[in-house]
Motif scaffolding. Structure first.
Motif: not given
Length: 110
Positions: A12-34
């Motif tokens: 993460v380099t941009s300060p404008q992507n928190m919604t995407h960072v959280v969404g992608i991390a949660e989706a990865a976690d739900k899919a069993g990816k770390k």
């Protein structure tokens, strides 16, 4: 070390992507990816977002870090002002970014 297909690196380099960072991390976690996340450059301002602490808890100490040099360059004290949800061990260098590239089978830049 071979890249693990069950690990997703988020650089993460941009300060404008928190919604995407959280969404992608949660989706990865739900899919069993770390998810493994490294915040650097201007994105370190996201450590002050109220969602940051939950993201840090989701990833765990070994899988989320921020660039201590970027944090200092943006006016924060990397020794006295450690973001909520982090420990001093998570104030890292770009070597953590190298570890992401080495360990994770998938990689995304935001």
């Amino acid at each position: 070390m071979a890249a693990d297909p069950n690990k997703l690196a988020i650089f993460v380099t941009s300060p404008q992507n928190m919604t995407h960072v959280v969404g992608i991390a949660e989706a990865a976690d739900k899919a069993g990816k770390k998810p493994m996340i490294f915040f650097t450059y201007k994105s370190i301002h996201l450590t002050k977002d109220p969602r940051f602490k939950g993201l840090a808890e989701l990833c765990g100490e070994e899988n989320l870090a921020i660039c201590a040099d970027s944090y200092t360059c943006e006016g924060y004290d990397s020794a006295k002002d450690i973001p909520a949800g982090l420990t001093d061990k998570q104030m890292r260098t770009q070597a953590f970014h190298g570890a992401l590239l080495d360990e994770c089978g998938k990689y995304i830049v935001l």
